[in-house]
Design a protein around this motif. Sequence first.
Motif, mmCIF file in Angstrom:
data_model
loop_
_atom_site.group_PDB
_atom_site.id
_atom_site.type_symbol
_atom_site.label_atom_id
_atom_site.label_comp_id
_atom_site.label_asym_id
_atom_site.label_seq_id
_atom_site.Cartn_x
_atom_site.Cartn_y
_atom_site.Cartn_z
ATOM 1 N N VAL A 153 0.848 -1.201 0.000
ATOM 2 C CA VAL A 153 0.000 0.000 0.000
ATOM 3 C C VAL A 153 0.884 1.252 0.000
ATOM 4 N N TRP A 154 1.907 1.221 0.800
ATOM 5 C CA TRP A 154 2.859 2.340 0.854
ATOM 6 C C TRP A 154 3.473 2.583 -0.524
ATOM 7 N N ARG A 155 3.944 1.520 -1.153
ATOM 8 C CA ARG A 155 4.624 1.657 -2.441
ATOM 9 C C ARG A 155 3.690 2.170 -3.528
ATOM 10 N N THR A 156 2.463 1.678 -3.497
ATOM 11 C CA THR A 156 1.565 1.954 -4.621
ATOM 12 C C THR A 156 0.596 3.104 -4.357
ATOM 13 N N ALA A 157 0.695 3.713 -3.194
ATOM 14 C CA ALA A 157 -0.236 4.808 -2.860
ATOM 15 C C ALA A 157 -0.172 5.915 -3.911
ATOM 16 N N THR A 158 0.985 6.067 -4.508
ATOM 17 C CA THR A 158 1.167 7.080 -5.543
ATOM 18 C C THR A 158 0.266 6.826 -6.742
ATOM 19 N N ARG A 159 -0.230 5.607 -6.847
ATOM 20 C CA ARG A 159 -1.032 5.258 -8.021
ATOM 21 C C ARG A 159 -2.473 4.954 -7.679
ATOM 22 N N PHE A 160 -2.790 5.134 -6.443
ATOM 23 C CA PHE A 160 -4.165 4.862 -6.056
ATOM 24 C C PHE A 160 -5.070 5.919 -6.659
ATOM 25 N N ASP A 161 -6.171 5.483 -7.219
ATOM 26 C CA ASP A 161 -7.127 6.415 -7.786
ATOM 27 C C ASP A 161 -8.495 6.190 -7.158
ATOM 28 N N ALA A 162 -8.900 7.170 -6.397
ATOM 29 C CA ALA A 162 -10.153 7.041 -5.650
ATOM 30 C C ALA A 162 -11.360 6.886 -6.572
ATOM 31 N N GLN A 163 -11.198 7.293 -7.821
ATOM 32 C CA GLN A 163 -12.310 7.152 -8.764
ATOM 33 C C GLN A 163 -12.635 5.682 -9.023
ATOM 34 N N ARG A 164 -11.697 4.844 -8.732
ATOM 35 C CA ARG A 164 -11.856 3.451 -9.164
ATOM 36 C C ARG A 164 -12.221 2.487 -8.064
ATOM 37 N N GLY A 165 -12.375 2.964 -6.885
ATOM 38 C CA GLY A 165 -12.774 2.050 -5.831
ATOM 39 C C GLY A 165 -12.446 2.642 -4.475
ATOM 40 N N ALA A 166 -13.146 2.172 -3.468
ATOM 41 C CA ALA A 166 -12.925 2.683 -2.125
ATOM 42 C C ALA A 166 -11.556 2.239 -1.614
ATOM 43 N N VAL A 167 -11.000 3.040 -0.730
ATOM 44 C CA VAL A 167 -9.700 2.712 -0.150
ATOM 45 C C VAL A 167 -9.757 1.344 0.544
ATOM 46 N N GLY A 168 -10.791 1.161 1.344
ATOM 47 C CA GLY A 168 -10.915 -0.089 2.091
ATOM 48 C C GLY A 168 -11.055 -1.290 1.173
ATOM 49 N N SER A 169 -11.788 -1.096 0.099
ATOM 50 C CA SER A 169 -11.991 -2.173 -0.862
ATOM 51 C C SER A 169 -10.659 -2.513 -1.545
ATOM 52 N N TYR A 170 -9.911 -1.488 -1.872
ATOM 53 C CA TYR A 170 -8.595 -1.675 -2.480
ATOM 54 C C TYR A 170 -7.677 -2.473 -1.559
ATOM 55 N N ILE A 171 -7.647 -2.056 -0.306
ATOM 56 C CA ILE A 171 -6.734 -2.693 0.633
ATOM 57 C C ILE A 171 -7.167 -4.117 0.953
ATOM 58 N N SER A 172 -8.470 -4.338 1.124
ATOM 59 C CA SER A 172 -8.835 -5.720 1.454
ATOM 60 C C SER A 172 -8.750 -6.649 0.249
ATOM 61 N N THR A 173 -8.930 -6.099 -0.951
ATOM 62 C CA THR A 173 -8.713 -6.914 -2.147
ATOM 63 C C THR A 173 -7.263 -7.384 -2.206
ATOM 64 N N LEU A 174 -6.383 -6.432 -1.950
ATOM 65 C CA LEU A 174 -4.951 -6.725 -1.921
ATOM 66 C C LEU A 174 -4.640 -7.798 -0.870
ATOM 67 N N ALA A 175 -5.229 -7.616 0.304
ATOM 68 C CA ALA A 175 -4.958 -8.524 1.422
ATOM 69 C C ALA A 175 -5.440 -9.944 1.126
ATOM 70 N N HIS A 176 -6.676 -10.023 0.638
ATOM 71 C CA HIS A 176 -7.226 -11.345 0.375
ATOM 72 C C HIS A 176 -6.429 -12.069 -0.694
ATOM 73 N N ARG A 177 -6.090 -11.324 -1.732
ATOM 74 C CA ARG A 177 -5.323 -11.924 -2.824
ATOM 75 C C ARG A 177 -3.975 -12.456 -2.339
ATOM 76 N N ARG A 178 -3.310 -11.655 -1.527
ATOM 77 C CA ARG A 178 -2.014 -12.078 -0.982
ATOM 78 C C ARG A 178 -2.145 -13.352 -0.159
ATOM 79 N N ALA A 179 -3.174 -13.364 0.656
ATOM 80 C CA ALA A 179 -3.370 -14.524 1.523
ATOM 81 C C ALA A 179 -3.637 -15.765 0.684
ATOM 82 N N VAL A 180 -4.494 -15.593 -0.317
ATOM 83 C CA VAL A 180 -4.849 -16.723 -1.174
ATOM 84 C C VAL A 180 -3.625 -17.212 -1.952
ATOM 85 N N ASP A 181 -2.854 -16.266 -2.441
ATOM 86 C CA ASP A 181 -1.635 -16.653 -3.157
ATOM 87 C C ASP A 181 -0.725 -17.478 -2.265
ATOM 88 N N ARG A 182 -0.627 -17.042 -1.048
ATOM 89 C CA ARG A 182 0.241 -17.744 -0.098
ATOM 90 C C ARG A 182 -0.267 -19.165 0.141
#
Lengths: 226, 175
Positions: free
Chosen positions: A96-125
């Motif tokens: 999130v820190w690295r990519t915050a520069t590219r976050f675009d609020a027009q495309r989704g809620a912050v929380g949705s962005y972060i939990s999507t990232l989290a779930h995907r990481r967990a599933v990948d693992r």
Amino acid sequence: VNANEAPNGDPSLHLVNPEARGAPTEEATGDPAALRRPDEREQAAIELMARVARGDEKAFEDLFRLFSPTVLGIVRRVLRDPAQSEEVTQEVFVEVWRTATRFDAQRGAVGSYISTLAHRRAVDRVRSEQAHTNRQDKVASETSTIGLDLVEGTVLDEVESDLIGRRVRSALETLTELQREAIELAYYRGYSYPQVAQLLDVPLGTVKTRIRDGMIRLRDQLGVNA
Amino acid sequence: MITNDHLLAGPYALDAIDGDELNAFEDHLDDCATCTLEVSGFRETASLLAQAVAQPVPSGLLNRVMAEVRTTPQLPPLPAPSTEVTADTGPRSLPTPPNDVEPEADHGHAEPESDQPDNVVPFRSRILTRTPSIKRMKEAFGFDPKIGIKDALRKSIDFFVEEHKALEKVVETEG
């Protein structure tokens, strides 16, 4: 087109009813409007992200406090192992820190962005770790082994997440059993839908449609604007 | 197979598809605004499922994250919109930013772009970087709308209302 354009109207919709604190029974099945993403909080999160994008570490800490319980919660659901879950949570926030520069609020809620990232990481693992053994051994230890030294959230946050918890649970109860099981196995356990089909012993196509039907239902029950 | 693609929006939003099917569905998303919207709503729903299982975070974790963050550079902001119609062609190297570039917070106007290596933004967030763009339409086909979206919507709605009324009249007179 933009799923995010929640009306900026009545802020009272988003306040936790003070009475709700003492009375967990009453409002759990109330109107879905109260669960709609609170605009002011989303606005605050967007501003935090913008500051994080400019390298503001203090803002990042605030962002962490805001979203880390959700991230750790979902990652832990999927991974079960406390140490691994913390590791993945750390990865998620560094991302999130690295990519915050590219976050675009027009495309989704912050929380949705972060939990999507989290779930995907967990599933990948989980999926990369074909050594399922690790995970199965940990099933029993789901109760918290987390230390007492906790990051403090505000009372409001706790009340609110409690409220969301209850609403989500009651929304899940409105699903058919197959829909609910399929969604829970996929989301909370991190199984792919073919694995879900196998576990539930139903055809692939059935699982596909049940997950989608169930998600539509949940979305509508929870008042997510889409 | 193609006609069933939209059913995968559910499993996709829950990260429950893998491999070829995942790639095929992401391709499908490129062409299907309905699925794109649906996935976004499902993701928001899923984030509530996540919030419902939130749990207390040990404070040591914050310290570890901050320690790593202090030594982790942030990505440069997305480059200005390019007119090039890019396809997702897999990893490409990012332009190396000059050292003095300050990340800009203004990402409101970033166009959908795809030259991010897969390891930069998790590939699943591809969906978050997908926005219909009239600008692209203009560049590609010279389509240049003269009416703002609000007016256009209002006019469209009026049109359907009028049409509906007209139809009702027909039914009435026929009945």
